[in-house]
Scaffold this motif. Structure first.
Motif, mmCIF file in Angstrom:
data_model
loop_
_atom_site.group_PDB
_atom_site.id
_atom_site.type_symbol
_atom_site.label_atom_id
_atom_site.label_comp_id
_atom_site.label_asym_id
_atom_site.label_seq_id
_atom_site.Cartn_x
_atom_site.Cartn_y
_atom_site.Cartn_z
ATOM 1 N N PRO A 48 0.803 -1.202 0.000
ATOM 2 C CA PRO A 48 0.000 0.000 0.000
ATOM 3 C C PRO A 48 0.845 1.264 0.000
ATOM 4 O O PRO A 48 1.946 1.289 0.527
ATOM 5 C CB PRO A 48 -0.802 -0.108 1.305
ATOM 6 C CG PRO A 48 -0.763 -1.551 1.650
ATOM 7 C CD PRO A 48 0.516 -2.081 1.133
ATOM 8 N N GLN A 49 0.332 2.331 -0.578
ATOM 9 C CA GLN A 49 1.013 3.614 -0.603
ATOM 10 C C GLN A 49 0.568 4.439 0.604
ATOM 11 O O GLN A 49 -0.038 3.939 1.522
ATOM 12 C CB GLN A 49 0.696 4.321 -1.927
ATOM 13 C CG GLN A 49 1.041 3.504 -3.162
ATOM 14 C CD GLN A 49 2.538 3.262 -3.295
ATOM 15 O OE1 GLN A 49 3.331 4.130 -2.963
ATOM 16 N NE2 GLN A 49 2.913 2.104 -3.782
ATOM 17 N N MET A 50 0.855 5.743 0.577
ATOM 18 C CA MET A 50 0.575 6.599 1.721
ATOM 19 C C MET A 50 -0.905 6.902 1.893
ATOM 20 O O MET A 50 -1.338 7.306 2.953
ATOM 21 C CB MET A 50 1.359 7.912 1.586
ATOM 22 C CG MET A 50 2.865 7.752 1.778
ATOM 23 S SD MET A 50 3.287 7.092 3.417
ATOM 24 C CE MET A 50 2.725 8.423 4.481
ATOM 25 N N VAL A 55 -9.437 -2.653 1.232
ATOM 26 C CA VAL A 55 -9.444 -4.092 1.509
ATOM 27 C C VAL A 55 -8.375 -4.809 0.693
ATOM 28 O O VAL A 55 -7.654 -5.680 1.206
ATOM 29 C CB VAL A 55 -10.835 -4.685 1.210
ATOM 30 C CG1 VAL A 55 -10.817 -6.202 1.383
ATOM 31 C CG2 VAL A 55 -11.888 -4.063 2.117
ATOM 32 N N THR A 56 -8.231 -4.429 -0.576
ATOM 33 C CA THR A 56 -7.221 -5.070 -1.426
ATOM 34 C C THR A 56 -5.822 -4.844 -0.882
ATOM 35 O O THR A 56 -4.986 -5.755 -0.881
ATOM 36 C CB THR A 56 -7.313 -4.523 -2.860
ATOM 37 O OG1 THR A 56 -8.625 -4.774 -3.377
ATOM 38 C CG2 THR A 56 -6.286 -5.200 -3.759
ATOM 39 N N ASP A 57 -5.558 -3.618 -0.420
ATOM 40 C CA ASP A 57 -4.252 -3.313 0.156
ATOM 41 C C ASP A 57 -3.971 -4.183 1.376
ATOM 42 O O ASP A 57 -2.859 -4.707 1.552
ATOM 43 C CB ASP A 57 -4.171 -1.835 0.548
ATOM 44 C CG ASP A 57 -4.278 -0.911 -0.642
ATOM 45 O OD1 ASP A 57 -3.710 -1.253 -1.691
ATOM 46 O OD2 ASP A 57 -4.922 0.143 -0.524
ATOM 47 N N GLN A 123 0.183 -3.128 11.685
ATOM 48 C CA GLN A 123 0.771 -2.186 10.737
ATOM 49 C C GLN A 123 -0.280 -1.222 10.192
ATOM 50 O O GLN A 123 -0.032 -0.021 10.032
ATOM 51 C CB GLN A 123 1.434 -2.940 9.584
ATOM 52 C CG GLN A 123 2.222 -2.023 8.650
ATOM 53 C CD GLN A 123 2.986 -2.786 7.589
ATOM 54 O OE1 GLN A 123 3.078 -4.008 7.630
ATOM 55 N NE2 GLN A 123 3.538 -2.069 6.620
ATOM 56 N N TRP A 124 -1.464 -1.746 9.926
ATOM 57 C CA TRP A 124 -2.551 -0.885 9.436
ATOM 58 C C TRP A 124 -2.930 0.168 10.480
ATOM 59 O O TRP A 124 -3.139 1.341 10.164
ATOM 60 C CB TRP A 124 -3.757 -1.745 9.088
ATOM 61 C CG TRP A 124 -5.000 -0.956 8.808
ATOM 62 C CD1 TRP A 124 -5.247 -0.129 7.752
ATOM 63 C CD2 TRP A 124 -6.178 -0.902 9.619
ATOM 64 N NE1 TRP A 124 -6.503 0.427 7.835
ATOM 65 C CE2 TRP A 124 -7.099 -0.033 8.985
ATOM 66 C CE3 TRP A 124 -6.552 -1.519 10.815
ATOM 67 C CZ2 TRP A 124 -8.350 0.236 9.513
ATOM 68 C CZ3 TRP A 124 -7.804 -1.254 11.345
ATOM 69 C CH2 TRP A 124 -8.686 -0.382 10.687
ATOM 70 N N GLY A 125 -3.000 -0.260 11.757
ATOM 71 C CA GLY A 125 -3.343 0.674 12.812
ATOM 72 C C GLY A 125 -2.310 1.774 12.972
ATOM 73 O O GLY A 125 -2.653 2.961 13.099
#
Length: 211
Positions: A48-50, A55-57, A123-125
């Motif tokens: 994923p980018q910035m 969901v795909t990311d 990491q998402w958080g």
């Protein structure tokens, strides 16, 4: 003597087959990991980018974590799986129940898949609150310091020493935790993955966290 020699040859072949399968799985995982690194270098990232992740990311990120776990942790499980292969062969010769080594490996990988999901969510958080970039570069020296302190403090906990005691001998692990039943090897695999995380997991934040 001839029957003994033939049995040893079969045992050796079984171990070679398992070792070859593990090597193939590991090679594929490292090849995909290398592809991701090459993609990042070419600015054609599979991560994923910035911007806000979709969901795909998240799915791609989870796959990345899972493949990295396979690449790093399957080789460390080879001694245990080879020992289990030998025990399985002897049990078959004695006409005792046995469960394929693939079930053991499946439980081991299932546990690391669970860890991959947790790592993805973490990491998402951190990314959502701008504390971590997509390349896992820390944007907060304070948070980075806290991670290092937590990892260092874990080295002195009873849990760390308990995991070390169970991780030193594949044969000892099987002898003390042996259980009969079809599901037993998959549970051993999960146990082994949890022990490996307890032994080495505390050092991973230090390796993966960059400032």
């Amino acid at each position: 003597m001839q029957s003994s020699t033939a049995l040893e040859a079969v045992l050796k072949r079984d171990r070679v087959i398992v070792l070859g399968g593990l090597a193939g799985i590991t090679a594929l995982a490292w090849a995909y990991t290398g592809y991701l690194a090459w993609s990042m270098d070419c600015m054609n990232m599979a991560m994923p980018q910035m911007q806000t992740w979709g969901v795909t990311d998240l799915v791609l990120l989870c796959i990345m974590w899972a493949v990295m776990m396979v690449a790093m942790m399957v080789p460390s499980a080879a001694p245990m799986l080879l020992m289990y292969t030998t025990i399985n062969r002897r049990r078959r010769e004695q006409q005792q129940p046995y469960v394929p080594v693939a079930v053991f490996l499946g439980g081991y990988l299932l546990a690391w898949a669970g860890f991959s999901i947790l790592a993805t969510l973490a990491q998402w958080g951190l990314h959502s609150v701008a504390l971590l970039s997509p390349l896992m570069v820390s944007t907060s020296p304070v948070l980075g310091g806290l991670v290092l302190l937590a990892a260092g403090g874990f080295q002195w906990t009873p849990l760390k020493y308990t995991c070390l005691a169970h991780c030193r001998s594949p044969l000892g692990f099987l002898m003390t935790d042996w259980r009969e039943g079809t599901a037993a090897p998959s549970l051993w695999g999960c146990d082994m993955a949890c022990i490996a995380w307890g032994v080495a997991g505390s050092s991973w934040p230090c390796c993966l966290w960059r400032e």
